[in-house]
Scaffold this active site. Sequence first.
Site, PDB file in Angstrom:
ATOM      1  N   TYR A   1     -21.275  -3.015  -2.065  1.00  0.00           N
ATOM      2  CA  TYR A   1     -21.440  -3.339  -3.504  1.00  0.00           C
ATOM      3  C   TYR A   1     -22.941  -3.173  -4.020  1.00  0.00           C
ATOM      4  O   TYR A   1     -23.165  -3.374  -5.203  1.00  0.00           O
ATOM      5  CB  TYR A   1     -20.588  -4.486  -3.995  1.00  0.00           C
ATOM      6  CG  TYR A   1     -19.264  -4.277  -3.526  1.00  0.00           C
ATOM      7  CD1 TYR A   1     -18.296  -3.642  -4.318  1.00  0.00           C
ATOM      8  CD2 TYR A   1     -18.898  -4.671  -2.474  1.00  0.00           C
ATOM      9  CE1 TYR A   1     -17.165  -3.345  -4.193  1.00  0.00           C
ATOM     10  CE2 TYR A   1     -17.345  -4.575  -2.115  1.00  0.00           C
ATOM     11  CZ  TYR A   1     -16.488  -3.831  -3.068  1.00  0.00           C
ATOM     12  OH  TYR A   1     -15.304  -3.639  -2.685  1.00  0.00           O
TER      13      TYR A   1
ATOM     14  N   CYS B   1       0.708  -1.438   0.064  1.00  0.00           N
ATOM     15  CA  CYS B   1       0.129  -0.042  -0.110  1.00  0.00           C
ATOM     16  C   CYS B   1       0.934   1.143   0.073  1.00  0.00           C
ATOM     17  O   CYS B   1       0.305   2.280   0.142  1.00  0.00           O
ATOM     18  CB  CYS B   1      -1.111   0.079   0.985  1.00  0.00           C
ATOM     19  SG  CYS B   1      -2.049  -1.155   1.120  1.00  0.00           S
TER      20      CYS B   1
ATOM     21  N   LYS C   1     -14.007  -1.511   8.902  1.00  0.00           N
ATOM     22  CA  LYS C   1     -13.883  -2.435   7.849  1.00  0.00           C
ATOM     23  C   LYS C   1     -13.127  -3.676   8.216  1.00  0.00           C
ATOM     24  O   LYS C   1     -11.913  -3.696   8.842  1.00  0.00           O
ATOM     25  CB  LYS C   1     -13.179  -1.841   6.749  1.00  0.00           C
ATOM     26  CG  LYS C   1     -12.820  -2.363   5.407  1.00  0.00           C
ATOM     27  CD  LYS C   1     -11.975  -1.752   4.753  1.00  0.00           C
ATOM     28  CE  LYS C   1     -11.458  -2.460   3.489  1.00  0.00           C
ATOM     29  NZ  LYS C   1     -10.432  -2.041   2.732  1.00  0.00           N
TER      30      LYS C   1
ATOM     31  N   LYS D   1      -9.257  -0.647   9.845  1.00  0.00           N
ATOM     32  CA  LYS D   1      -9.225  -1.301   8.932  1.00  0.00           C
ATOM     33  C   LYS D   1      -8.236  -2.629   9.461  1.00  0.00           C
ATOM     34  O   LYS D   1      -7.193  -2.440   9.731  1.00  0.00           O
ATOM     35  CB  LYS D   1      -8.617  -0.806   7.693  1.00  0.00           C
ATOM     36  CG  LYS D   1      -8.566  -1.676   6.594  1.00  0.00           C
ATOM     37  CD  LYS D   1      -8.032  -0.921   5.340  1.00  0.00           C
ATOM     38  CE  LYS D   1      -7.679  -2.080   4.059  1.00  0.00           C
ATOM     39  NZ  LYS D   1      -7.310  -1.303   3.100  1.00  0.00           N
TER      40      LYS D   1
ATOM     41  N   SER E   1     -15.778  -7.071   0.002  1.00  0.00           N
ATOM     42  CA  SER E   1     -15.912  -7.766  -1.069  1.00  0.00           C
ATOM     43  C   SER E   1     -16.403  -9.073  -0.585  1.00  0.00           C
ATOM     44  O   SER E   1     -17.147  -9.854  -1.036  1.00  0.00           O
ATOM     45  CB  SER E   1     -14.641  -7.858  -2.054  1.00  0.00           C
ATOM     46  OG  SER E   1     -13.815  -8.217  -1.533  1.00  0.00           O
TER      47      SER E   1
ATOM     48  N   ARG F   1      -9.490  -7.677  -4.354  1.00  0.00           N
ATOM     49  CA  ARG F   1      -7.902  -7.815  -4.866  1.00  0.00           C
ATOM     50  C   ARG F   1      -7.691  -8.293  -6.313  1.00  0.00           C
ATOM     51  O   ARG F   1      -6.978  -7.914  -7.118  1.00  0.00           O
ATOM     52  CB  ARG F   1      -6.943  -8.560  -4.044  1.00  0.00           C
ATOM     53  CG  ARG F   1      -6.973  -7.928  -2.487  1.00  0.00           C
ATOM     54  CD  ARG F   1      -5.985  -8.491  -1.572  1.00  0.00           C
ATOM     55  NE  ARG F   1      -6.007  -7.804  -0.222  1.00  0.00           N
ATOM     56  CZ  ARG F   1      -5.051  -8.225   0.733  1.00  0.00           C
ATOM     57  NH1 ARG F   1      -4.512  -9.487   0.704  1.00  0.00           N
ATOM     58  NH2 ARG F   1      -5.514  -7.426   1.848  1.00  0.00           N
TER      59      ARG F   1
END
Length: 335
Positions: A324, A134, A259, A201, A285, A211
Amino acid sequence: MGATSKQEKLIFSQRRLRLNPHVRELVRQVHLASTQMIQPLFVGEAVRERESIPGLTGTYRESADSLLRQVEQDLELGGVTKFLLFGVPQSKSHAQFDVSFTAGQIESLKKRFGDSIFLSVDTCFCSYSTHGHCGVLTEDHRHVSNEATVTELARAALIYAQAGADCIAPSDMMDGRIGAIRGALDANGYSDRLVMSYAAKFHSRFYGPFRLAADSAPKENASHLKDRATYQIDPACPSDALASSLRDAAEGADILMVKPGLPYLDVISRLTQDIDKPWAVYEVSGEFASIELMAAQGLIDGPRAHVEAWTAFARAGAEMVITYGARYAREWLKI
Ligand code: PBG
Protein backbone atom coordinates in the site's frame (compact mmCIF):
# COMPACT_ATOMS: atom_id res chain seq x y z
CA MET A 1 41.79 14.82 12.85
CA GLY A 2 44.11 11.96 12.13
CA ALA A 3 44.24 8.49 13.55
CA THR A 4 43.00 8.08 17.11
CA SER A 5 45.54 7.45 19.78
CA LYS A 6 47.18 4.06 19.76
CA GLN A 7 45.76 3.14 23.11
CA GLU A 8 42.20 3.82 22.06
CA LYS A 9 41.13 1.35 19.38
CA LEU A 10 37.70 2.66 18.50
CA ILE A 11 36.96 0.63 15.43
CA PHE A 12 37.13 -3.12 15.27
CA SER A 13 36.84 -5.31 12.19
CA GLN A 14 33.15 -5.21 11.26
CA ARG A 15 32.48 -1.63 12.28
CA ARG A 16 34.81 -0.26 9.61
CA LEU A 17 32.15 -1.35 7.10
CA ARG A 18 29.53 0.79 8.85
CA LEU A 19 31.74 3.82 9.32
CA ASN A 20 30.03 6.34 7.05
CA PRO A 21 27.32 6.51 4.36
CA HIS A 22 29.82 5.97 1.55
CA VAL A 23 31.10 2.69 2.92
CA ARG A 24 27.60 1.57 3.84
CA GLU A 25 26.43 2.23 0.28
CA LEU A 26 29.36 0.31 -1.15
CA VAL A 27 28.88 -2.84 0.89
CA ARG A 28 25.11 -3.04 0.49
CA GLN A 29 23.90 -6.33 -0.99
CA VAL A 30 20.25 -5.50 -1.44
CA HIS A 31 19.10 -2.67 -3.69
CA LEU A 32 15.50 -1.60 -3.64
CA ALA A 33 13.88 0.39 -6.41
CA SER A 34 10.41 1.90 -6.57
CA THR A 35 10.11 0.16 -9.95
CA GLN A 36 9.77 -3.16 -8.08
CA MET A 37 6.63 -2.04 -6.23
CA ILE A 38 3.00 -2.78 -7.12
CA GLN A 39 0.22 -0.53 -5.77
CA PRO A 40 -3.15 -2.10 -4.84
CA LEU A 41 -6.28 -0.19 -5.91
CA PHE A 42 -9.80 -0.65 -4.55
CA VAL A 43 -12.80 0.49 -6.55
CA GLY A 44 -16.35 0.13 -5.24
CA GLU A 45 -19.52 0.23 -7.27
CA ALA A 46 -21.44 1.71 -4.34
CA VAL A 47 -18.82 4.36 -3.61
CA ARG A 48 -19.78 7.94 -4.53
CA GLU A 49 -17.12 9.94 -2.68
CA ARG A 50 -13.92 8.03 -2.13
CA GLU A 51 -13.51 6.68 1.40
CA SER A 52 -10.37 6.27 3.47
CA ILE A 53 -9.54 2.84 4.90
CA PRO A 54 -8.60 2.53 8.59
CA GLY A 55 -4.89 1.74 8.89
CA LEU A 56 -4.10 2.08 5.18
CA THR A 57 -2.92 5.67 4.99
CA GLY A 58 -3.15 7.01 1.44
CA THR A 59 -5.21 4.10 0.08
CA TYR A 60 -8.92 4.63 -0.58
CA ARG A 61 -12.03 2.83 -1.63
CA GLU A 62 -12.24 4.71 -4.90
CA SER A 63 -15.28 5.56 -6.97
CA ALA A 64 -15.10 4.91 -10.72
CA ASP A 65 -14.14 8.58 -11.25
CA SER A 66 -11.68 8.97 -8.41
CA LEU A 67 -9.92 5.76 -9.51
CA LEU A 68 -8.86 7.41 -12.76
CA ARG A 69 -7.74 10.57 -10.95
CA GLN A 70 -5.73 8.53 -8.44
CA VAL A 71 -3.93 6.54 -11.13
CA GLU A 72 -3.18 9.73 -13.04
CA GLN A 73 -1.67 11.20 -9.89
CA ASP A 74 0.30 8.00 -9.21
CA LEU A 75 1.82 8.16 -12.67
CA GLU A 76 2.61 11.86 -12.49
CA LEU A 77 3.69 12.36 -8.90
CA GLY A 78 4.74 8.94 -7.65
CA GLY A 79 6.08 7.40 -10.82
CA VAL A 80 3.98 4.31 -10.05
CA THR A 81 3.22 2.20 -13.11
CA LYS A 82 2.23 -1.20 -11.72
CA PHE A 83 -1.12 -1.80 -10.05
CA LEU A 84 -3.22 -4.60 -8.57
CA LEU A 85 -6.93 -3.90 -8.93
CA PHE A 86 -9.66 -5.07 -6.53
CA GLY A 87 -13.21 -4.52 -7.76
CA VAL A 88 -16.00 -4.42 -5.20
CA PRO A 89 -19.42 -4.85 -6.86
CA GLN A 90 -22.61 -3.60 -5.27
CA SER A 91 -24.77 -6.65 -5.86
CA LYS A 92 -23.48 -9.98 -4.60
CA SER A 93 -24.56 -13.43 -5.70
CA HIS A 94 -24.35 -17.01 -4.62
CA ALA A 95 -22.82 -18.71 -7.62
CA GLN A 96 -22.66 -17.08 -11.05
CA PHE A 97 -20.70 -14.05 -9.98
CA ASP A 98 -21.18 -10.82 -11.84
CA VAL A 99 -17.74 -9.45 -12.68
CA SER A 100 -18.97 -6.81 -15.13
CA PHE A 101 -18.30 -3.88 -12.78
CA THR A 102 -14.63 -4.87 -12.42
CA ALA A 103 -14.33 -5.52 -16.16
CA GLY A 104 -15.69 -2.01 -16.80
CA GLN A 105 -13.05 -0.50 -14.50
CA ILE A 106 -10.27 -2.41 -16.29
CA GLU A 107 -11.58 -1.12 -19.60
CA SER A 108 -11.68 2.48 -18.51
CA LEU A 109 -8.19 2.31 -16.94
CA LYS A 110 -6.67 0.76 -20.06
CA LYS A 111 -8.56 3.13 -22.37
CA ARG A 112 -7.18 6.11 -20.47
CA PHE A 113 -3.66 4.93 -19.62
CA GLY A 114 -2.95 2.15 -22.14
CA ASP A 115 0.49 0.59 -21.96
CA SER A 116 1.81 3.24 -19.59
CA ILE A 117 0.41 1.06 -16.78
CA PHE A 118 0.78 -2.64 -16.00
CA LEU A 119 -2.58 -3.72 -14.65
CA SER A 120 -2.92 -6.90 -12.60
CA VAL A 121 -6.39 -7.88 -11.46
CA ASP A 122 -7.10 -9.82 -8.28
CA THR A 123 -9.27 -12.73 -9.32
CA CYS A 124 -11.35 -14.13 -6.47
CA PHE A 125 -14.97 -14.06 -5.37
CA CYS A 126 -15.01 -13.08 -1.69
CA SER A 127 -16.07 -9.51 -2.62
CA TYR A 128 -18.66 -10.84 -5.09
CA SER A 129 -20.40 -13.49 -3.00
CA THR A 130 -23.28 -13.15 -0.56
CA HIS A 131 -21.43 -15.39 1.93
CA GLY A 132 -17.97 -13.77 1.68
CA HIS A 133 -16.12 -16.97 0.76
CA CYS A 134 -13.71 -17.09 -2.15
CA GLY A 135 -15.80 -19.26 -4.48
CA VAL A 136 -18.95 -21.28 -5.08
CA LEU A 137 -20.29 -23.19 -2.07
CA THR A 138 -21.41 -26.80 -2.28
CA GLU A 139 -25.15 -27.38 -1.88
CA ASP A 140 -24.82 -28.23 1.80
CA HIS A 141 -22.78 -25.04 2.38
CA ARG A 142 -20.01 -27.05 4.03
CA HIS A 143 -17.28 -26.48 1.47
CA VAL A 144 -16.13 -24.21 -1.27
CA SER A 145 -16.54 -26.37 -4.36
CA ASN A 146 -13.19 -26.65 -6.11
CA GLU A 147 -14.49 -27.55 -9.54
CA ALA A 148 -17.32 -25.01 -9.70
CA THR A 149 -15.03 -22.26 -8.41
CA VAL A 150 -12.24 -23.02 -10.89
CA THR A 151 -14.75 -22.86 -13.75
CA GLU A 152 -15.93 -19.45 -12.53
CA LEU A 153 -12.36 -18.21 -12.07
CA ALA A 154 -11.39 -19.15 -15.62
CA ARG A 155 -14.51 -17.39 -16.91
CA ALA A 156 -13.72 -14.23 -14.91
CA ALA A 157 -10.06 -14.31 -15.99
CA LEU A 158 -11.08 -14.38 -19.64
CA ILE A 159 -13.47 -11.45 -19.15
CA TYR A 160 -10.69 -9.47 -17.44
CA ALA A 161 -8.26 -10.29 -20.25
CA GLN A 162 -10.82 -9.20 -22.84
CA ALA A 163 -11.25 -5.95 -20.90
CA GLY A 164 -7.49 -5.35 -21.16
CA ALA A 165 -5.91 -6.76 -17.97
CA ASP A 166 -2.19 -7.38 -18.36
CA CYS A 167 -2.02 -9.92 -15.56
CA ILE A 168 -4.51 -12.21 -13.82
CA ALA A 169 -3.85 -12.72 -10.12
CA PRO A 170 -5.98 -15.49 -8.58
CA SER A 171 -6.11 -15.29 -4.77
CA ASP A 172 -8.82 -17.90 -4.07
CA MET A 173 -6.54 -20.89 -3.23
CA MET A 174 -8.47 -23.58 -5.11
CA ASP A 175 -6.48 -26.47 -6.60
CA GLY A 176 -5.88 -26.43 -10.35
CA ARG A 177 -6.91 -22.85 -11.00
CA ILE A 178 -3.66 -21.78 -12.61
CA GLY A 179 -3.89 -24.47 -15.30
CA ALA A 180 -7.54 -23.66 -15.95
CA ILE A 181 -6.89 -19.92 -16.22
CA ARG A 182 -3.80 -20.37 -18.42
CA GLY A 183 -5.79 -22.73 -20.64
CA ALA A 184 -8.73 -20.31 -21.00
CA LEU A 185 -6.41 -17.39 -21.81
CA ASP A 186 -4.35 -19.35 -24.34
CA ALA A 187 -7.37 -20.89 -26.06
CA ASN A 188 -8.85 -17.45 -26.66
CA GLY A 189 -5.85 -15.60 -27.99
CA TYR A 190 -4.56 -14.13 -24.72
CA SER A 191 -1.29 -15.99 -24.40
CA ASP A 192 0.40 -12.60 -23.92
CA ARG A 193 -1.28 -12.07 -20.52
CA LEU A 194 0.58 -13.06 -17.37
CA VAL A 195 -0.68 -15.11 -14.46
CA MET A 196 0.57 -14.14 -11.00
CA SER A 197 -0.40 -16.80 -8.52
CA TYR A 198 -1.05 -16.18 -4.86
CA ALA A 199 0.73 -19.51 -4.46
CA ALA A 200 1.82 -19.41 -0.81
CA LYS A 201 -1.15 -17.59 0.68
CA PHE A 202 -1.58 -18.31 4.35
CA HIS A 203 -4.68 -18.35 6.50
CA SER A 204 -3.70 -15.14 8.22
CA ARG A 205 -5.19 -12.69 10.71
CA PHE A 206 -3.26 -9.91 9.02
CA TYR A 207 -5.92 -9.43 6.32
CA GLY A 208 -8.22 -7.49 8.67
CA PRO A 209 -8.12 -3.95 7.20
CA PHE A 210 -8.39 -5.36 3.67
CA ARG A 211 -11.64 -7.16 4.43
CA LEU A 212 -13.22 -3.88 5.46
CA ALA A 213 -11.96 -2.23 2.27
CA ALA A 214 -13.05 -5.07 -0.01
CA ASP A 215 -16.26 -5.91 1.86
CA SER A 216 -15.07 -9.50 1.77
CA ALA A 217 -15.16 -10.96 5.28
CA PRO A 218 -16.93 -14.35 5.54
CA LYS A 219 -20.49 -13.57 6.66
CA GLU A 220 -21.63 -15.25 9.84
CA ASN A 221 -24.44 -17.78 9.43
CA ALA A 222 -24.22 -17.63 5.62
CA SER A 223 -22.47 -21.01 5.49
CA HIS A 224 -21.01 -23.70 7.73
CA LEU A 225 -17.55 -22.28 7.11
CA LYS A 226 -16.63 -19.75 9.76
CA ASP A 227 -13.31 -18.81 8.18
CA ARG A 228 -11.02 -19.64 5.25
CA ALA A 229 -9.09 -22.42 6.99
CA THR A 230 -10.27 -25.11 4.55
CA TYR A 231 -8.70 -23.41 1.56
CA GLN A 232 -5.88 -21.10 2.68
CA ILE A 233 -2.55 -22.51 3.93
CA ASP A 234 -2.11 -23.23 7.63
CA PRO A 235 0.55 -20.91 9.12
CA ALA A 236 2.21 -23.93 10.74
CA CYS A 237 2.58 -25.90 7.49
CA PRO A 238 5.37 -24.51 5.31
CA SER A 239 5.61 -27.73 3.28
CA ASP A 240 2.07 -27.04 2.01
CA ALA A 241 3.33 -23.67 0.73
CA LEU A 242 6.14 -25.45 -1.12
CA ALA A 243 3.80 -28.06 -2.62
CA SER A 244 1.23 -25.44 -3.67
CA SER A 245 3.93 -23.28 -5.25
CA LEU A 246 5.48 -26.21 -7.15
CA ARG A 247 2.02 -27.09 -8.43
CA ASP A 248 1.30 -23.52 -9.59
CA ALA A 249 4.71 -23.25 -11.26
CA ALA A 250 4.07 -26.53 -13.07
CA GLU A 251 0.63 -25.31 -14.18
CA GLY A 252 2.20 -22.28 -15.84
CA ALA A 253 2.18 -19.40 -13.35
CA ASP A 254 4.55 -16.67 -14.51
CA ILE A 255 5.00 -15.05 -11.09
CA LEU A 256 4.52 -16.68 -7.69
CA MET A 257 3.68 -14.92 -4.45
CA VAL A 258 4.12 -15.32 -0.71
CA LYS A 259 1.52 -13.58 1.44
CA PRO A 260 1.73 -12.12 4.13
CA GLY A 261 5.37 -10.99 4.18
CA LEU A 262 7.06 -10.28 7.49
CA PRO A 263 5.64 -13.21 9.48
CA TYR A 264 6.65 -15.56 6.63
CA LEU A 265 10.24 -14.52 5.83
CA ASP A 266 11.42 -18.12 6.32
CA VAL A 267 8.94 -19.23 3.66
CA ILE A 268 10.03 -16.49 1.24
CA SER A 269 13.65 -17.42 1.72
CA ARG A 270 13.06 -21.12 1.21
CA LEU A 271 10.72 -20.86 -1.75
CA THR A 272 12.82 -18.33 -3.65
CA GLN A 273 15.78 -20.70 -3.34
CA ASP A 274 13.85 -23.84 -4.20
CA ILE A 275 11.73 -22.56 -7.09
CA ASP A 276 13.42 -20.60 -9.83
CA LYS A 277 10.61 -18.22 -10.74
CA PRO A 278 10.01 -14.52 -10.19
CA TRP A 279 8.67 -14.05 -6.66
CA ALA A 280 6.37 -11.38 -5.28
CA VAL A 281 5.70 -10.66 -1.62
CA TYR A 282 2.44 -9.05 -0.50
CA GLU A 283 2.95 -6.70 2.45
CA VAL A 284 -0.66 -7.21 3.48
CA SER A 285 -3.06 -4.72 5.00
CA GLY A 286 -2.47 -5.76 8.61
CA GLU A 287 1.32 -5.55 8.26
CA PHE A 288 1.13 -2.18 6.59
CA ALA A 289 -1.37 -0.90 9.16
CA SER A 290 0.76 -2.09 12.12
CA ILE A 291 3.54 0.23 11.01
CA GLU A 292 1.16 3.08 10.24
CA LEU A 293 -0.62 2.83 13.60
CA MET A 294 2.67 2.77 15.50
CA ALA A 295 3.89 5.76 13.49
CA ALA A 296 0.64 7.62 14.29
CA GLN A 297 1.37 7.05 17.99
CA GLY A 298 4.85 8.50 17.53
CA LEU A 299 6.41 5.13 18.33
CA ILE A 300 8.33 4.60 15.10
CA ASP A 301 9.37 6.36 11.93
CA GLY A 302 6.79 4.96 9.49
CA PRO A 303 8.57 5.47 6.14
CA ARG A 304 11.86 4.06 7.44
CA ALA A 305 10.07 1.08 8.97
CA HIS A 306 8.33 0.31 5.66
CA VAL A 307 11.64 0.50 3.81
CA GLU A 308 13.14 -1.85 6.40
CA ALA A 309 10.32 -4.36 5.82
CA TRP A 310 10.73 -4.13 2.01
CA THR A 311 14.48 -4.63 2.43
CA ALA A 312 13.77 -7.82 4.36
CA PHE A 313 11.64 -9.11 1.46
CA ALA A 314 14.37 -8.40 -1.08
CA ARG A 315 16.99 -9.92 1.24
CA ALA A 316 14.88 -13.06 1.49
CA GLY A 317 14.92 -13.31 -2.29
CA ALA A 318 11.80 -11.59 -3.64
CA GLU A 319 11.92 -9.60 -6.86
CA MET A 320 8.80 -7.48 -6.28
CA VAL A 321 6.63 -6.17 -3.46
CA ILE A 322 2.90 -5.51 -3.46
CA THR A 323 2.45 -2.75 -0.91
CA TYR A 324 0.00 0.00 0.00
CA GLY A 325 3.09 2.21 0.18
CA ALA A 326 4.09 1.81 -3.49
CA ARG A 327 2.87 5.32 -4.22
CA TYR A 328 5.33 6.68 -1.64
CA ALA A 329 8.22 4.36 -2.48
CA ARG A 330 10.14 6.80 -4.64
CA GLU A 331 10.03 9.39 -1.87
CA TRP A 332 10.71 7.00 1.00
CA LEU A 333 13.62 5.26 -0.69
CA LYS A 334 15.45 8.59 -0.91
CA ILE A 335 15.38 9.17 2.85
C1 PBG B 1 -9.02 -12.05 -1.49
C2 PBG B 1 -7.80 -11.37 -0.99
C3 PBG B 1 -7.44 -11.07 0.34
C4 PBG B 1 -6.28 -10.31 0.25
C5 PBG B 1 -5.95 -10.19 -1.10
N1 PBG B 1 -6.89 -10.89 -1.85
C6 PBG B 1 -8.11 -11.33 1.63
C7 PBG B 1 -8.45 -12.68 2.07
O1 PBG B 1 -7.99 -13.68 1.53
O2 PBG B 1 -9.24 -12.73 2.99
C8 PBG B 1 -5.57 -9.69 1.42
C9 PBG B 1 -4.80 -8.46 1.15
C10 PBG B 1 -4.46 -7.64 2.34
O3 PBG B 1 -4.77 -7.96 3.50
O4 PBG B 1 -3.87 -6.58 2.11
N2 PBG B 1 -9.11 -13.39 -1.34
